[in-house]
Design a protein around this motif. Structure first.
Motif, PDB file in Angstrom:
ATOM      1  N   THR A 137       0.840  -1.193   0.000  1.00  0.00           N
ATOM      2  CA  THR A 137       0.000   0.000   0.000  1.00  0.00           C
ATOM      3  C   THR A 137       0.875   1.243   0.000  1.00  0.00           C
ATOM      4  O   THR A 137       1.886   1.304   0.700  1.00  0.00           O
ATOM      5  N   ILE A 144      -6.954   3.762  -6.650  1.00  0.00           N
ATOM      6  CA  ILE A 144      -6.189   2.523  -6.464  1.00  0.00           C
ATOM      7  C   ILE A 144      -4.963   2.861  -5.637  1.00  0.00           C
ATOM      8  O   ILE A 144      -4.149   3.701  -6.034  1.00  0.00           O
ATOM      9  N   VAL A 145      -4.808   2.243  -4.490  1.00  0.00           N
ATOM     10  CA  VAL A 145      -3.694   2.567  -3.594  1.00  0.00           C
ATOM     11  C   VAL A 145      -2.883   1.339  -3.204  1.00  0.00           C
ATOM     12  O   VAL A 145      -1.836   1.467  -2.577  1.00  0.00           O
ATOM     13  N   ASP A 146      -3.383   0.151  -3.542  1.00  0.00           N
ATOM     14  CA  ASP A 146      -2.684  -1.046  -3.099  1.00  0.00           C
ATOM     15  C   ASP A 146      -2.859  -2.178  -4.107  1.00  0.00           C
ATOM     16  O   ASP A 146      -3.695  -2.129  -5.007  1.00  0.00           O
ATOM     17  N   ARG A 147      -2.021  -3.186  -3.949  1.00  0.00           N
ATOM     18  CA  ARG A 147      -2.171  -4.454  -4.634  1.00  0.00           C
ATOM     19  C   ARG A 147      -1.926  -5.543  -3.601  1.00  0.00           C
ATOM     20  O   ARG A 147      -1.090  -5.382  -2.701  1.00  0.00           O
ATOM     21  N   MET A 188       4.557   1.021  -9.937  1.00  0.00           N
ATOM     22  CA  MET A 188       4.084   2.239  -9.287  1.00  0.00           C
ATOM     23  C   MET A 188       4.552   3.422 -10.103  1.00  0.00           C
ATOM     24  O   MET A 188       5.754   3.572 -10.353  1.00  0.00           O
ATOM     25  N   ILE A 242      -0.112   0.549  -9.470  1.00  0.00           N
ATOM     26  CA  ILE A 242      -0.633   1.496  -8.481  1.00  0.00           C
ATOM     27  C   ILE A 242      -0.321   2.897  -9.011  1.00  0.00           C
ATOM     28  O   ILE A 242       0.839   3.271  -9.124  1.00  0.00           O
TER      29      ILE A 242
END
Length: 492
Positions: free
Chosen positions: A407, A423-426, A444, A457
């Motif tokens: 995150t 979208i802030v995380d995977r 990212m 992200i």
């Protein structure tokens, strides 16, 4: 290699990387903290009236800066209460469900993988009963200095089977009429926060579990269905982040209001009293006090950033072959005390980034609780830039019994990064592209790399970010550090 000590001026200057316009203010404030004896006048060894004024200004400023660092945990707790009151009109004992990108964005160091449920309690009027529900939840009850009273849910003594608690404040005796089977919790502060996660992926199921919670004053009967309040849907939301400038001290005064001075805090209470910071809830600094407090908050914040993002605490590096660090210092204790004194630097670093802790996040037992690795800069020591692209290859077989996630957080707010995609995380709970060797490459940057769109992200130019890698149910290869997580690298 451990981070070396930096002096106050260098810390204040470095805030330009992450603190924006406040850098110059913090630098000017730092200069006031370094008195030059040659500039002070004495009459036969006695300070002149002008020198006395300068010395008291310096004394109060230096004390206020240290007071800022001392107060970081409780100001964070007051920020959580303010968030609940402003955004959901929550009163003492009301439950608030916080879920989704917009709501979670105002929290410190949290994630959107699991929803949260909060409540704050005022024990001034007497003991409060909490009938905590059975179900897939995890969290803790914590006092106003962010010290857990007890873990609740699957990570607590009840093991997810539910429990009944009677919370008692510092001024009240243990009650004689507690419900049968209730566990007595004595808080050292009158204000307490409940901070929990719902572990089920279905939000409706999380709501169903927490709606069985009953909260009532001891001596009354808890009945009916507990409503879960939600944040307002219109207008700007109040963040739980530590306020800036003079507002920091206003928040501290509210946090201390009605609380008792603990022995460990008496020197800080005495140092802040000449600046109008007391435990009686009043805050009306004169012009001199307000200027000193405002400048001290600017420098204190710069020091807190240094404490969090460039830790000088020994043992923070996870492995020597990468730059990942532990989020929580390995010598941290939830009582915030160690054999050599209070864990002042450790708690400042930790609670500047997050609010709310528990025994579960300090777990040393494989397969239980959660673990956190973090990175604040790339291998060259440069801040992660939202205008640039980065990648990290997460190896196969991450030692997490439940799942893992990565995150990104905005360096200034310590909340979720903001982007139009939300979208802030995977995480391993998502449908990510997996390489032939089982590894997963996370991208990212401001634009999605071709072929890695589902692993991307989005970041925002003009904003710096940092990252948490979470392991839920960390396993032995994490604890013995035989598992290797490569660095986040700049992408070509």
């Amino acid at each position: 290699m451990e981070i070396t000590r930096r002096d106050a001026l260098k810390m204040a200057s470095s805030v330009a990387i992450v603190g924006g316009p406040s850098a110059a203010v913090a630098h000017d404030a730092a200069a006031k903290a370094v008195p030059q004896v040659a500039d002070l006048a004495f009459d036969l060894g006695i300070p002149t009236p002008d020198t006395v004024e300068k010395l008291y200004d310096m004394m109060d400023f230096q004390r206020a800066v240290q007071g800022y660092l001392w107060a970081v945990p409780t100001v964070g707790m007051e920020g959580a209460r303010r968030m609940l009151v402003d955004n959901a009109e929550a009163r003492s004992g009301d439950l608030v469900l916080v879920a989704g990108y917009r709501d979670v964005s105002v929290m410190l160091g949290s994630n959107v993988t699991t929803p949260y449920v909060f409540a704050w309690f005022d024990l001034t009027e007497g003991p409060i009963v909490i009938d905590y529900p059975e179900g897939a939840t995890a969290g803790s009850l914590i006092d106003w200095w962010d010290r857990p009273l007890i873990d609740v849910g699957v990570s607590g003594p009840d093991g997810g089977k539910g429990a009944k608690f009677v919370m008692v404040g510092p001024a009240h005796e243990a009650p004689e009429n507690s419900p049968v089977g209730a566990k007595l919790l004595r808080s050292r502060t009158n204000k307490v926060l409940m901070f929990c996660r719902g572990l089920d992926g279905d939000l409706k199921k999380v709501e169903a579990v927490f709606s069985k919670t009953k909260i009532y004053a001891l001596g009354t009967t808890g009945s009916g269905v507990t409503a879960l309040l939600r944040f307002k849907t219109e207008g700007e939301l109040t963040s739980m982040a530590h306020p800036k400038g003079l507002a920091y001290w206003q928040s501290l005064t509210q946090a201390l209001d009605g609380e008792q001075i603990e022995d460990r805090d008496r020197f800080f209470a005495a140092m802040l009293k000449p600046l109008g910071i007391t435990y009686d809830g009043s805050f009306s600094p004169n012009h001199r006090q307000a200027e000193i407090l405002d400048n001290a908050a600017n420098l204190g914040e710069a020091m807190a950033k240094a404490s969090a993002f460039s830790k000088r605490i020994p043992g923070m590096r996870y492995r020597d072959d990468a730059h990942w660090e532990y989020l929580i210092p390995q010598d941290f204790a939830n009582e915030q005390d160690g054999p050599d004194g209070a864990l002042l630097d450790q708690r400042t670093a930790f609670f500047y980034e997050v609010t709310g802790t528990s025994a579960a996040v300090l777990t040393k037992t494989p397969g239980t609780g959660s673990a956190y690795l973090t990175a604040y800069s790339d291998p060259d020591g440069d801040a992660f830039d939202g205008a640039k692209s980065y990648r990290v290859r997460v190896p196969a077989n991450v030692p997490a019994k439940t799942f893992w996630s990565i995150t990104l957080y905005d360096t200034e707010t310590r909340g979720l990064i903001q982007n139009k995609q939300q979208i802030v995380d995977r995480s391993s709970r998502q449908n990510l592209k997996v390489e032939a060797d089982g590894s997963i490459e996370i991208a990212m940057g401001p634009q999605p790399p071709e072929g890695l769109e589902q692993n991307w992200i989005p970041t925002t130019p003009g904003r710096a970010w940092f990252v948490y890698f979470r392991l839920f149910g960390p396993l032995e290869p994490y604890f013995d550090r035989s598992w290797h997580l490569p660095d986040i690298e700049k992408a070509n």
